[in-house]
Design an enzyme around this catalytic site. Structure first.
Site, PDB file in Angstrom:
ATOM      1  N   CYS A  34       0.818  -1.211   0.000  1.00 62.81           N
ATOM      2  CA  CYS A  34       0.000   0.000   0.000  1.00 62.81           C
ATOM      3  C   CYS A  34       0.849   1.257   0.000  1.00 62.81           C
ATOM      4  O   CYS A  34       0.654   2.160  -0.807  1.00 62.81           O
ATOM      5  CB  CYS A  34      -0.941   0.002   1.201  1.00 62.81           C
ATOM      6  SG  CYS A  34      -1.998   1.469   1.269  1.00 62.81           S
ATOM      7  N   CYS A  76      -1.625   1.632  -2.976  1.00 62.93           N
ATOM      8  CA  CYS A  76      -2.690   2.614  -2.881  1.00 62.93           C
ATOM      9  C   CYS A  76      -2.213   4.041  -2.628  1.00 62.93           C
ATOM     10  O   CYS A  76      -2.807   4.989  -3.141  1.00 62.93           O
ATOM     11  CB  CYS A  76      -3.715   2.192  -1.830  1.00 62.93           C
ATOM     12  SG  CYS A  76      -3.023   1.544  -0.306  1.00 62.93           S
ATOM     13  N   LYS A 121      -0.369   5.415  -5.846  1.00 59.34           N
ATOM     14  CA  LYS A 121      -1.391   5.412  -6.900  1.00 59.34           C
ATOM     15  C   LYS A 121      -2.413   6.529  -6.678  1.00 59.34           C
ATOM     16  O   LYS A 121      -2.827   7.202  -7.626  1.00 59.34           O
ATOM     17  CB  LYS A 121      -2.090   4.052  -6.939  1.00 59.34           C
ATOM     18  CG  LYS A 121      -3.119   3.902  -8.051  1.00 59.34           C
ATOM     19  CD  LYS A 121      -3.602   2.469  -8.139  1.00 59.34           C
ATOM     20  CE  LYS A 121      -4.157   1.970  -6.833  1.00 59.34           C
ATOM     21  NZ  LYS A 121      -4.614   0.572  -6.880  1.00 59.34           N
ATOM     22  N   TYR A 149     -10.010  -3.438  -9.381  1.00 56.65           N
ATOM     23  CA  TYR A 149      -9.587  -2.157  -8.821  1.00 56.65           C
ATOM     24  C   TYR A 149      -8.363  -1.600  -9.550  1.00 56.65           C
ATOM     25  O   TYR A 149      -8.342  -0.447  -9.983  1.00 56.65           O
ATOM     26  CB  TYR A 149      -9.151  -2.337  -7.363  1.00 56.65           C
ATOM     27  CG  TYR A 149     -10.210  -2.490  -6.326  1.00 56.65           C
ATOM     28  CD1 TYR A 149     -10.527  -1.437  -5.479  1.00 56.65           C
ATOM     29  CD2 TYR A 149     -10.854  -3.699  -6.126  1.00 56.65           C
ATOM     30  CE1 TYR A 149     -11.465  -1.582  -4.472  1.00 56.65           C
ATOM     31  CE2 TYR A 149     -11.803  -3.864  -5.134  1.00 56.65           C
ATOM     32  CZ  TYR A 149     -12.106  -2.798  -4.292  1.00 56.65           C
ATOM     33  OH  TYR A 149     -13.028  -2.945  -3.308  1.00 56.65           O
ATOM     34  N   GLU A 201      -8.301   1.731 -11.896  1.00 57.08           N
ATOM     35  CA  GLU A 201      -7.677   2.939 -11.382  1.00 57.08           C
ATOM     36  C   GLU A 201      -6.526   3.404 -12.264  1.00 57.08           C
ATOM     37  O   GLU A 201      -6.404   4.600 -12.583  1.00 57.08           O
ATOM     38  CB  GLU A 201      -7.222   2.706  -9.940  1.00 57.08           C
ATOM     39  CG  GLU A 201      -8.403   2.568  -8.983  1.00 57.08           C
ATOM     40  CD  GLU A 201      -8.009   2.267  -7.564  1.00 57.08           C
ATOM     41  OE1 GLU A 201      -8.859   2.416  -6.678  1.00 57.08           O
ATOM     42  OE2 GLU A 201      -6.837   1.865  -7.322  1.00 57.08           O
ATOM     43  N   HIS A 245     -27.644  21.215   2.411  1.00 56.90           N
ATOM     44  CA  HIS A 245     -27.960  21.740   1.074  1.00 56.90           C
ATOM     45  C   HIS A 245     -27.129  22.982   0.772  1.00 56.90           C
ATOM     46  O   HIS A 245     -26.898  23.803   1.666  1.00 56.90           O
ATOM     47  CB  HIS A 245     -29.456  22.099   1.028  1.00 56.90           C
ATOM     48  CG  HIS A 245     -29.911  22.596  -0.298  1.00 56.90           C
ATOM     49  ND1 HIS A 245     -30.116  21.766  -1.382  1.00 56.90           N
ATOM     50  CD2 HIS A 245     -30.188  23.867  -0.715  1.00 56.90           C
ATOM     51  CE1 HIS A 245     -30.513  22.499  -2.410  1.00 56.90           C
ATOM     52  NE2 HIS A 245     -30.568  23.774  -2.032  1.00 56.90           N
ATOM     53  N   GLU A 298     -26.885  15.053  -0.103  1.00 61.95           N
ATOM     54  CA  GLU A 298     -28.222  15.183   0.473  1.00 61.95           C
ATOM     55  C   GLU A 298     -29.208  14.211  -0.172  1.00 61.95           C
ATOM     56  O   GLU A 298     -30.246  13.886   0.419  1.00 61.95           O
ATOM     57  CB  GLU A 298     -28.732  16.611   0.353  1.00 61.95           C
ATOM     58  CG  GLU A 298     -29.006  17.087  -1.064  1.00 61.95           C
ATOM     59  CD  GLU A 298     -29.469  18.529  -1.106  1.00 61.95           C
ATOM     60  OE1 GLU A 298     -30.556  18.824  -0.583  1.00 61.95           O
ATOM     61  OE2 GLU A 298     -28.728  19.376  -1.644  1.00 61.95           O
TER      62      GLU A 298
END
Length: 459
Positions: free
Chosen positions: A42, A47, A50, A179, A183, A436, A441
């Protein structure tokens, strides 16, 4: 029996590092061996670097969108060497932090390969030193494989070598549908490479909700050459480039071919046979809910167990192991409900069951779905849409799954994951006041008729 250490950890990735630090915090004498770089896949070549590349690629959209908001931006120019230098420096910085945290916790680090000799003994390969340990934790992770085994496959690179590229390829073929493939294809397309994403299946991201998979395919078809239902038959050199022949006879020429077609646990030469641990059909180490192998003194966490191959899962497994074995608190990890994100562009965030899985597991469900153009796109002119989907069990009103596609979906799903993990109901969502104006929302304003009237509703 006398031991040199209470715990010996083989592997300095996320799971191993967490287990070592927590065990040491409980007073255990801990030693950790890592033959490459502390931080694991990782941090070093996964990750983290990346995600930095993902950020780099997204500036292209930001520069383009700025014009709709009154900004005049001169034609941007991307420099791969600057990104690579700064990315690699950040990885080195993080590695030093991992080292420092381990040493601060009192963990002794052996910068070399370790193999299992017997139930309580490991050998450091380079120095030849043997260590006796009360408990051994295997946390060696997994590695990318070059598949399928077709002629010329060695001419391709994997997700390891991609970080070593000195120049941005003008043309790149990415093979895979998970994944990693999704990616990296998004990254290279955004940075300016002419990108082809090739996948043998009819949809990307197997196991994800079908609406999300369709939304991703539609977005990617506008960003790159997306080839579904096709396989690679061979690779050959063609002058200064590579030529990939597909199963339909077509040829794709590229400067680089990136294979992201699978990973395998790092068990070769580990010494499992010496203690009688038999890997499963996927080459993973079988463990129980407490990460115990068939040998009482040997444990395993992370990708080498092939339970849920995600960094946060490995960290939780390592922590739970240390709590159980050294903290006096029996702790397991629930692998059935894992929030996760795919850092495609647009992003995906998901937690819980897909619609298809929910239909199989529950008698009646409600499906709440909203697809819309985000507010930012009204001025930027960008056509990509946001998708939000909530799956609910009619009998209990409990939210079974939430699936998001759009900007910041990864950030959103972390918060949503807390609610779903706590067992939130649709009524809990409904009585939450909306923030909002935000895209999020929609999660608390979607409405459909009651389950008693309509088994499945779409709002």
């Amino acid at each position: 029996m006398s031991y040199d250490v209470d715990l010996f950890v083989i592997g300095g990735g996320s799971g191993g590092v967490r287990a070592a630090r927590i065990a040491a915090g409980y007073g255990a004498k801990v030693m950790l061996a890592e033959e490459y770089r502390v931080g694991g896949t990782c941090v070093i070549r996964g990750c983290v670097p990346k995600k930095l590349m993902v950020y780099a690629g997204r500036f292209a959209d930001e520069f383009e969108d700025a014009a709709g908001f009154g900004w005049t931006v001169e034609k941007p120019r991307f420099d791969w060497s600057v990104l690579k230098t700064r990315r690699d420096a950040e990885v080195t910085r993080l590695e030093s932090i991992y080292d420092a945290n381990l040493m601060r916790a009192g963990v002794e680090i052996a910068p070399e390969r370790a193999v299992i000799v017997d139930d309580h003994t490991v050998r450091l390969v380079k120095s030849g030193k043997t260590i006796r340990a009360d408990k051994i934790l295997v946390a060696v992770g997994a590695h990318p494989v070059k598949e399928p085994a077709v002629p010329g496959i060695d001419l391709a690179i994997t997700s390891n070598e991609v970080f070593e590229l000195e120049t941005l390829p003008k043309r790149i073929l990415v093979v895979g549908g998970g994944y990693i493939a999704v990616e990296f294809a998004g990254v290279f397309a955004a940075l300016g490479s002419r990108t082809t994403l090739l996948h043998r299946g009819d949809k990307l991201l197997r196991g994800f909700d079908d609406d999300v998979r369709d939304a991703l395919a539609d977005a990617y078809a506008h960003r790159m050459d997306l080839r579904l239902g096709r396989t690679i038959g061979g690779i050959a050199r063609a002058g200064g480039t590579l030529a990939a022949t597909l199963d339909d006879g077509s040829v794709i020429e590229a400067d680089q071919i990136l294979l992201a077609t699978g990973r395998r646990p790092n068990i070769v030469g580990l010494g499992l046979d010496a203690v009688g641990i038999v890997p499963d059909a996927a080459g993973a180490i079988p463990v129980d809910a407490f990460s115990r192998t068939s040998i009482p003194s040997i444990f395993a966490v992370g990708d080498v167990t092939n339970r849920a191959n995600l960094t946060p899962v490995a960290i939780r497994e390592g922590h739970a192991f240390a709590d159980t074995e050294f903290g006096g608190r029996a702790t397991t990890v629930d692998h059935s409900l894992i929030p996760t994100a795919v850092f495609s562009t647009p992003e995906i965030g998901t937690v819980g069951l897909s619609e298809a899985a929910a239909r199989q597991a529950f008698e009646r469900i409600d499906v709440y779905k909203a697809a819309f153009r985000p507010m930012k796109a009204t001025l930027s002119g960008r056509e990509e849409r946001v998708l939000m989907k909530v799956i609910v069990d009619c009998a209990s009103d409990r939210v079974l799954g939430v699936h998001l596609f759009g900007q910041d979906a990864g950030e959103l799903i972390q918060a949503v994951g807390i609610a779903v993990t706590m067992g939130a109901t649709k009524a809990d969502f409904d009585r939450t006041i909306a923030v909002h104006p935000t895209a999020a929302e929609e999660l608390v304003t979607m409405r459909v008729p009651a389950c008693t009237k309509h088994p499945v509703g779409v709002g």
